[in-house]
Design an enzyme around this catalytic site. Structure first.
Site, PDB file in Angstrom:
ATOM      1  CG  ASP A  30      39.307  47.500  48.155  1.00 40.30           C
ATOM      2  OD1 ASP A  30      38.327  47.773  47.432  1.00 40.30           O
ATOM      3  OD2 ASP A  30      39.771  48.295  48.997  1.00 40.30           O
ATOM      4  CB  ILE A  31      44.044  50.052  48.789  1.00 40.09           C
ATOM      5  CG1 ILE A  31      45.416  50.468  49.308  1.00 40.09           C
ATOM      6  CG2 ILE A  31      42.985  51.087  49.115  1.00 40.09           C
ATOM      7  CD1 ILE A  31      45.999  51.680  48.613  1.00 40.09           C
ATOM      8  CG  ASN A  86      29.245  50.112  46.032  1.00 35.89           C
ATOM      9  OD1 ASN A  86      28.364  49.318  46.348  1.00 35.89           O
ATOM     10  ND2 ASN A  86      30.391  50.186  46.672  1.00 35.89           N
ATOM     11  CB  VAL A  95      36.776  54.669  42.411  1.00 36.02           C
ATOM     12  CG1 VAL A  95      37.630  54.713  41.144  1.00 36.02           C
ATOM     13  CG2 VAL A  95      37.651  54.828  43.654  1.00 36.02           C
ATOM     14  CG  HIS A  99      34.831  49.634  41.193  1.00 34.25           C
ATOM     15  ND1 HIS A  99      34.613  50.959  40.896  1.00 34.25           N
ATOM     16  CD2 HIS A  99      34.529  49.488  42.508  1.00 34.25           C
ATOM     17  CE1 HIS A  99      34.192  51.584  41.986  1.00 34.25           C
ATOM     18  NE2 HIS A  99      34.118  50.716  42.976  1.00 34.25           N
ATOM     19  CG  MET A 100      31.850  43.929  38.873  1.00 33.12           C
ATOM     20  SD  MET A 100      31.233  42.371  38.174  1.00 33.12           S
ATOM     21  CE  MET A 100      32.731  41.477  37.898  1.00 33.12           C
ATOM     22  CG  HIS A 101      33.543  46.279  45.792  1.00 26.94           C
ATOM     23  ND1 HIS A 101      34.526  46.884  46.542  1.00 26.94           N
ATOM     24  CD2 HIS A 101      32.867  47.304  45.210  1.00 26.94           C
ATOM     25  CE1 HIS A 101      34.441  48.189  46.429  1.00 26.94           C
ATOM     26  NE2 HIS A 101      33.438  48.475  45.626  1.00 26.94           N
TER      27      HIS A 101
HETATM   28  P1  AMP Z   1      33.469  52.180  45.636  1.00 31.39           P
HETATM   29  O1  AMP Z   1      33.014  52.725  46.943  1.00 31.39           O
HETATM   30  O2  AMP Z   1      32.595  51.085  45.122  1.00 31.39           O
HETATM   31  O3  AMP Z   1      33.736  53.256  44.603  1.00 31.39           O
HETATM   32  O4  AMP Z   1      34.842  51.450  45.955  1.00 31.39           O
HETATM   33  C1  AMP Z   1      36.098  51.910  45.619  1.00 31.39           C
HETATM   34  C2  AMP Z   1      37.069  50.914  46.185  1.00 31.39           C
HETATM   35  O5  AMP Z   1      38.345  51.137  45.628  1.00 31.39           O
HETATM   36  C3  AMP Z   1      37.225  50.979  47.699  1.00 31.39           C
HETATM   37  O6  AMP Z   1      36.913  49.706  48.262  1.00 31.39           O
HETATM   38  C4  AMP Z   1      38.684  51.354  47.885  1.00 31.39           C
HETATM   39  O7  AMP Z   1      39.276  50.745  49.024  1.00 31.39           O
HETATM   40  C5  AMP Z   1      39.312  50.859  46.606  1.00 31.39           C
HETATM   41  N1  AMP Z   1      40.520  51.559  46.219  1.00 31.39           N
HETATM   42  C6  AMP Z   1      40.715  52.887  46.127  1.00 31.39           C
HETATM   43  N2  AMP Z   1      41.975  53.157  45.734  1.00 31.39           N
HETATM   44  C7  AMP Z   1      42.582  51.973  45.569  1.00 31.39           C
HETATM   45  C8  AMP Z   1      43.905  51.575  45.181  1.00 31.39           C
HETATM   46  N3  AMP Z   1      44.854  52.479  44.880  1.00 31.39           N
HETATM   47  N4  AMP Z   1      44.189  50.255  45.123  1.00 31.39           N
HETATM   48  C9  AMP Z   1      43.244  49.337  45.431  1.00 31.39           C
HETATM   49  N5  AMP Z   1      41.988  49.648  45.788  1.00 31.39           N
HETATM   50  C10 AMP Z   1      41.663  50.940  45.871  1.00 31.39           C
END
Ligand code: AMP
Ligand code: ZN
Length: 113
Positions: A30-31, A86, A95, A99-101
């Protein structure tokens, strides 16, 4: 989806720090990490939200299998970790590519939100 940021990462148009990849799944750091290990695990096929997943489809198991691999790679399988998805506005989804965190490497809060 041309404008989807995670589809761009899959295509290599946006750089990422790859942690794990197979035929159906990509995982990258994660960025904006919220823990020492914070990995985003995504299907390579664009699926907008958890509500768009066919729970019986192969991708469901493949995402879980990928999470197990990521936990091993990040050396948090034994110490423990959290997987979070989420979904939509109240779930905090920003996003809209499923995706899973995977979060680990520190003691996480007892409360989820
Ligand atoms: P969510 O709130 O569940 O949609 O999480 C989206 C996640 O994507 C966040 O934790 C961001 O930090 C991560 N994210 C967004 N852009 C990037 C990227 N270019 N590279 C890695 N992670 C990203
Ligand atoms: Zn996408």
């Amino acid at each position: 989806m041309a404008e989807c940021i995670f589809c761009k990462i899959i295509k290599g148009d946006i750089p990422s720090r790859k942690v794990y990849e197979d035929d159906a799944v990509l995982a990258f750091d994660d960025i904006s990490p919220m823990a020492p290990a914070h990995v985003v695990i995504i299907p390579k096929k664009h699926i907008a939200t958890l509500m768009d997943v066919d729970a019986k489809a192969d991708i469901t198991g493949k995402l879980i299998a990928a999470a197990q691999q990521v936990a091993e790679i990040k050396q948090v399988a034994e110490s423990g970790f959290r997987l979070a998805i989420n979904c939509n506005a109240d779930g905090g989804q920003v996003v809209f590519h499923l995706h899973m965190h995977l979060l680990g490497g520190r003691k996480l809060e007892d409360q989820l939100g």
